[in-house]
Design an enzyme around this catalytic site. Sequence first.
Site, PDB file in Angstrom:
ATOM      1  N   LYS A 151      -3.431  -4.614  33.577  1.00  0.00           N
ATOM      2  CA  LYS A 151      -4.569  -3.912  32.943  1.00  0.00           C
ATOM      3  C   LYS A 151      -5.031  -2.807  33.888  1.00  0.00           C
ATOM      4  O   LYS A 151      -5.037  -3.005  35.108  1.00  0.00           O
ATOM      5  CB  LYS A 151      -5.728  -4.902  32.715  1.00  0.00           C
ATOM      6  CG  LYS A 151      -5.387  -6.069  31.787  1.00  0.00           C
ATOM      7  CD  LYS A 151      -5.405  -5.664  30.328  1.00  0.00           C
ATOM      8  CE  LYS A 151      -5.089  -6.848  29.436  1.00  0.00           C
ATOM      9  NZ  LYS A 151      -5.143  -6.564  28.024  1.00  0.00           N
ATOM     10  N   LYS A 177       3.734  -9.587  31.280  1.00  0.00           N
ATOM     11  CA  LYS A 177       3.824  -9.262  29.865  1.00  0.00           C
ATOM     12  C   LYS A 177       3.311  -7.856  29.597  1.00  0.00           C
ATOM     13  O   LYS A 177       2.197  -7.504  29.981  1.00  0.00           O
ATOM     14  CB  LYS A 177       2.982 -10.272  29.065  1.00  0.00           C
ATOM     15  CG  LYS A 177       2.831  -9.950  27.607  1.00  0.00           C
ATOM     16  CD  LYS A 177       1.842 -10.887  26.921  1.00  0.00           C
ATOM     17  CE  LYS A 177       1.526 -10.404  25.545  1.00  0.00           C
ATOM     18  NZ  LYS A 177       0.784  -9.100  25.571  1.00  0.00           N
ATOM     19  N   ASP A 179       1.568  -5.110  27.379  1.00  0.00           N
ATOM     20  CA  ASP A 179       0.526  -5.280  26.371  1.00  0.00           C
ATOM     21  C   ASP A 179       1.027  -4.811  25.005  1.00  0.00           C
ATOM     22  O   ASP A 179       2.045  -4.130  24.903  1.00  0.00           O
ATOM     23  CB  ASP A 179      -0.766  -4.559  26.770  1.00  0.00           C
ATOM     24  CG  ASP A 179      -1.964  -5.476  26.504  1.00  0.00           C
ATOM     25  OD1 ASP A 179      -2.998  -5.324  27.162  1.00  0.00           O
ATOM     26  OD2 ASP A 179      -1.839  -6.351  25.633  1.00  0.00           O
ATOM     27  N   GLU A 180       0.248  -5.167  23.980  1.00  0.00           N
ATOM     28  CA  GLU A 180       0.750  -4.970  22.615  1.00  0.00           C
ATOM     29  C   GLU A 180       1.001  -3.503  22.278  1.00  0.00           C
ATOM     30  O   GLU A 180       1.870  -3.201  21.459  1.00  0.00           O
ATOM     31  CB  GLU A 180      -0.211  -5.588  21.598  1.00  0.00           C
ATOM     32  CG  GLU A 180      -1.568  -4.938  21.483  1.00  0.00           C
ATOM     33  CD  GLU A 180      -2.562  -5.414  22.526  1.00  0.00           C
ATOM     34  OE1 GLU A 180      -2.202  -6.292  23.344  1.00  0.00           O
ATOM     35  OE2 GLU A 180      -3.681  -4.909  22.535  1.00  0.00           O
ATOM     36  N   HIS A 269       3.674 -11.364  19.855  1.00  0.00           N
ATOM     37  CA  HIS A 269       2.273 -10.950  19.917  1.00  0.00           C
ATOM     38  C   HIS A 269       1.795 -10.778  18.485  1.00  0.00           C
ATOM     39  O   HIS A 269       2.504 -10.168  17.676  1.00  0.00           O
ATOM     40  CB  HIS A 269       2.127  -9.651  20.717  1.00  0.00           C
ATOM     41  CG  HIS A 269       0.730  -9.416  21.188  1.00  0.00           C
ATOM     42  ND1 HIS A 269      -0.294  -9.198  20.309  1.00  0.00           N
ATOM     43  CD2 HIS A 269       0.176  -9.407  22.417  1.00  0.00           C
ATOM     44  CE1 HIS A 269      -1.422  -9.051  20.985  1.00  0.00           C
ATOM     45  NE2 HIS A 269      -1.174  -9.175  22.267  1.00  0.00           N
ATOM     46  N   ARG A 270       0.616 -11.285  18.194  1.00  0.00           N
ATOM     47  CA  ARG A 270       0.150 -11.306  16.788  1.00  0.00           C
ATOM     48  C   ARG A 270      -0.864 -10.203  16.460  1.00  0.00           C
ATOM     49  O   ARG A 270      -1.636 -10.309  15.516  1.00  0.00           O
ATOM     50  CB  ARG A 270      -0.440 -12.672  16.477  1.00  0.00           C
ATOM     51  CG  ARG A 270      -1.631 -13.023  17.373  1.00  0.00           C
ATOM     52  CD  ARG A 270      -2.271 -14.366  17.032  1.00  0.00           C
ATOM     53  NE  ARG A 270      -3.435 -14.570  17.885  1.00  0.00           N
ATOM     54  CZ  ARG A 270      -4.280 -15.585  17.749  1.00  0.00           C
ATOM     55  NH1 ARG A 270      -4.107 -16.489  16.802  1.00  0.00           N
ATOM     56  NH2 ARG A 270      -5.323 -15.705  18.556  1.00  0.00           N
ATOM     57  N   HIS A 302       0.914 -16.525  20.442  1.00  0.00           N
ATOM     58  CA  HIS A 302      -0.509 -16.542  20.806  1.00  0.00           C
ATOM     59  C   HIS A 302      -1.301 -17.346  19.777  1.00  0.00           C
ATOM     60  O   HIS A 302      -1.236 -17.047  18.576  1.00  0.00           O
ATOM     61  CB  HIS A 302      -1.059 -15.111  20.830  1.00  0.00           C
ATOM     62  CG  HIS A 302      -0.583 -14.297  21.988  1.00  0.00           C
ATOM     63  ND1 HIS A 302      -1.448 -13.708  22.877  1.00  0.00           N
ATOM     64  CD2 HIS A 302       0.660 -13.977  22.398  1.00  0.00           C
ATOM     65  CE1 HIS A 302      -0.754 -13.050  23.792  1.00  0.00           C
ATOM     66  NE2 HIS A 302       0.528 -13.196  23.513  1.00  0.00           N
ATOM     67  N   LYS A 309     -12.403 -14.326  24.620  1.00  0.00           N
ATOM     68  CA  LYS A 309     -13.063 -13.168  23.980  1.00  0.00           C
ATOM     69  C   LYS A 309     -12.696 -13.017  22.502  1.00  0.00           C
ATOM     70  O   LYS A 309     -13.310 -12.241  21.782  1.00  0.00           O
ATOM     71  CB  LYS A 309     -12.689 -11.881  24.733  1.00  0.00           C
ATOM     72  CG  LYS A 309     -11.265 -11.400  24.490  1.00  0.00           C
ATOM     73  CD  LYS A 309     -10.912 -10.162  25.314  1.00  0.00           C
ATOM     74  CE  LYS A 309      -9.499  -9.683  25.010  1.00  0.00           C
ATOM     75  NZ  LYS A 309      -9.016  -8.637  25.917  1.00  0.00           N
ATOM     76  N   SER A 338      -4.649 -16.889  25.385  1.00  0.00           N
ATOM     77  CA  SER A 338      -4.876 -15.569  25.990  1.00  0.00           C
ATOM     78  C   SER A 338      -6.083 -14.920  25.343  1.00  0.00           C
ATOM     79  O   SER A 338      -6.387 -15.179  24.184  1.00  0.00           O
ATOM     80  CB  SER A 338      -3.628 -14.703  25.752  1.00  0.00           C
ATOM     81  OG  SER A 338      -3.855 -13.356  26.071  1.00  0.00           O
ATOM     82  N   GLY A 340      -9.492 -12.981  27.346  1.00  0.00           N
ATOM     83  CA  GLY A 340     -10.755 -13.218  28.059  1.00  0.00           C
ATOM     84  C   GLY A 340     -10.690 -14.387  29.018  1.00  0.00           C
ATOM     85  O   GLY A 340     -11.715 -14.930  29.443  1.00  0.00           O
ATOM     86  N   GLN A 360      -2.349 -16.947  29.650  1.00  0.00           N
ATOM     87  CA  GLN A 360      -2.269 -15.516  29.949  1.00  0.00           C
ATOM     88  C   GLN A 360      -3.651 -15.026  30.381  1.00  0.00           C
ATOM     89  O   GLN A 360      -4.603 -15.131  29.615  1.00  0.00           O
ATOM     90  CB  GLN A 360      -1.790 -14.739  28.720  1.00  0.00           C
ATOM     91  CG  GLN A 360      -1.405 -13.274  28.936  1.00  0.00           C
ATOM     92  CD  GLN A 360      -2.504 -12.338  29.413  1.00  0.00           C
ATOM     93  OE1 GLN A 360      -2.402 -11.734  30.474  1.00  0.00           O
ATOM     94  NE2 GLN A 360      -3.584 -12.239  28.656  1.00  0.00           N
ATOM     95  N   GLY A 362      -5.220 -11.392  31.731  1.00  0.00           N
ATOM     96  CA  GLY A 362      -4.990  -9.996  32.129  1.00  0.00           C
ATOM     97  C   GLY A 362      -6.130  -9.561  33.040  1.00  0.00           C
ATOM     98  O   GLY A 362      -6.042  -9.599  34.264  1.00  0.00           O
ATOM     99  N   GLY A 363      -7.299  -9.280  32.365  1.00  0.00           N
ATOM    100  CA  GLY A 363      -8.487  -8.924  33.159  1.00  0.00           C
ATOM    101  C   GLY A 363      -8.833 -10.001  34.157  1.00  0.00           C
ATOM    102  O   GLY A 363      -9.315  -9.728  35.267  1.00  0.00           O
TER     103      GLY A 363
HETATM  104  O1  LIG Z   1      -4.069  -8.418  26.236  1.00  0.00           O
HETATM  105  C1  LIG Z   1      -4.519  -9.468  25.797  1.00  0.00           C
HETATM  106  C2  LIG Z   1      -5.523 -10.275  26.529  1.00  0.00           C
HETATM  107  O2  LIG Z   1      -5.908  -9.576  27.696  1.00  0.00           O
HETATM  108  P1  LIG Z   1      -7.070 -10.236  28.604  1.00  0.00           P
HETATM  109  O3  LIG Z   1      -6.485 -11.434  29.275  1.00  0.00           O
HETATM  110  O4  LIG Z   1      -7.448  -9.154  29.586  1.00  0.00           O
HETATM  111  O5  LIG Z   1      -8.200 -10.592  27.679  1.00  0.00           O
HETATM  112  C3  LIG Z   1      -4.008  -9.939  24.488  1.00  0.00           C
HETATM  113  O6  LIG Z   1      -3.575  -8.810  23.729  1.00  0.00           O
HETATM  114  C4  LIG Z   1      -4.997 -10.744  23.686  1.00  0.00           C
HETATM  115  O7  LIG Z   1      -5.001 -12.036  24.205  1.00  0.00           O
HETATM  116  C5  LIG Z   1      -4.544 -10.799  22.222  1.00  0.00           C
HETATM  117  O8  LIG Z   1      -5.354 -11.703  21.517  1.00  0.00           O
HETATM  118  P2  LIG Z   1      -4.715 -13.083  20.997  1.00  0.00           P
HETATM  119  O9  LIG Z   1      -4.114 -13.726  22.212  1.00  0.00           O
HETATM  120  O10 LIG Z   1      -5.902 -13.812  20.432  1.00  0.00           O
HETATM  121  O11 LIG Z   1      -3.702 -12.732  19.972  1.00  0.00           O
HETATM  122 MG   LIG Z   2      -3.327  -7.200  24.785  1.00  0.00          MG
END
Ligand SMILES: O=C(COP(=O)(O)O)[C@H](O)[C@H](O)COP(=O)(O)O
Ligand SMILES: [Mg+2]
Length: 415
Positions: A151, A177, A179-180, A269-270, A302, A309, A338, A340, A360, A362-363
């Site tokens: 990130k 990973k 990111d999407e 990734h969804r 996921h 979050k 994953s 938050g 997972q 990230g932040g």
């Molecule tokens: O990049 C991240 C989380 O990053 P961080 O760890 O910084 O929040 C993912 O895209 C989300 O988890 C997707 O949401 P979900 O996992 O609900 O599909």
């Molecule tokens: Mg993401």
Amino acid sequence: MSFEWYTEFVDLSYEPEENEIICVFRVEPDGISMEEAAGRVASESSVGTWTTLAKLPERIKRLMAKVFEIDGNVVKIAYPLDLFEEGSIPQLLSSVAGNVFGMKALKNLRLEDIEFPAEYCKHFSGPLLGIEGVRKLFGVYDRPLTATVPKPKVGFDADEYADIAYQGWSGGIDFIKDDENLTSQPFVRFEKRLEKVMKAREKAEKETGEKKVYLANVTAVGKEMLRRAKLVADYGNEYVMVDILTAGFSAVQMLREECEDLGLGIHAHRAMHAAFTRNPKHGISLDVLVKISRLAGVDNFHVGTGVGKMEGSKDMVKRLADICRREWYVKPVFPVSSGGLHPGLVPDIVQLFGKDVIIQAGGGVHGHPDGTHAGAKALRQAIDAVIKGISLDEHAKKHAELARALEKWGYTRPK
Ligand SMILES: O=C(COP(=O)(O)O)[C@H](O)[C@H](O)COP(=O)(O)O
Ligand SMILES: [Mg+2]
């Protein structure tokens, strides 16, 4: 005004055949009876249209879907297997999750669940690795696996990105990973990023003695996606990542066929799911999405956190994880938690999932006060503590990186 034709799709004395697909819908009629509304859903999602028809070959009768249960606004419909093309998720969705959502006669409609018979599932290969295969790949059996997304999610060039990846991997992360929305932007072309990240992987593996894997996002248009997957395999990486909904299930199934030959796992990734999964009255449930993704053959999926979050209750997250892992016609899928997450939330996640989960952050890694490497160490230290049954506060007394993470985030649940 109602058409008697629709009620021909309703037979509440009907006992579904073993080899039928059963769909569970939540139906909210608009000015018509529940029975007619249910009949309309069965008609529009199988063979019917809005009016009686002049010519009806005998076969049509056999292909008609049948409403066999109406309980309040929950409707169950049985579909003969011959309605469906073998092995095609796109055609399944075009049938039971297509026009039905746009019918004026319904205020709302939600596809809550689908039960598939063995006869239908046998046409899908399912996950290549399964949970056992992923654990064997890493040689890790006694703890959750970890992932981190560099990130900010997009903006690093290939060198900067590879350095972040090295910092995360050398700090103890298993998966790096993409990111999407990181695919191949002008400042970070896919090939260049792959080349640099794989060098970082090699360095981190040598230093840590641990297996490391890159979830390279191959989401792209048609053949380009397959070309990128081939490139990933050429570099000796064992996984790709794909945004299953924005790419579409035809792409996912095409990628799964390619990955069979290349020996690659698939991280799903969804992104975009909440456009149709979130409204409790209208759309498609995540239960359905997990099931069709498992059939389509993804290895990681996921499912949410219950505490992070993104929306999703603990009960729902637990249920989705169970759909990923339960005994079924195809191998189990590794649930990914994953959104938050940070070290302070690891006890909640392990309590919710047990150890068969990919955590997972990230932040929650790159936002560590002392940077990515320390953030990765803090995440692993939190997992070690939970697996040993030690409180994070206790463990933090002898693990500085964890202590610093708890100083910054404590046990907060991001909004
Ligand atoms: O990049 C991240 C989380 O990053 P961080 O760890 O910084 O929040 C993912 O895209 C989300 O988890 C997707 O949401 P979900 O996992 O609900 O599909
Ligand atoms: Mg993401």
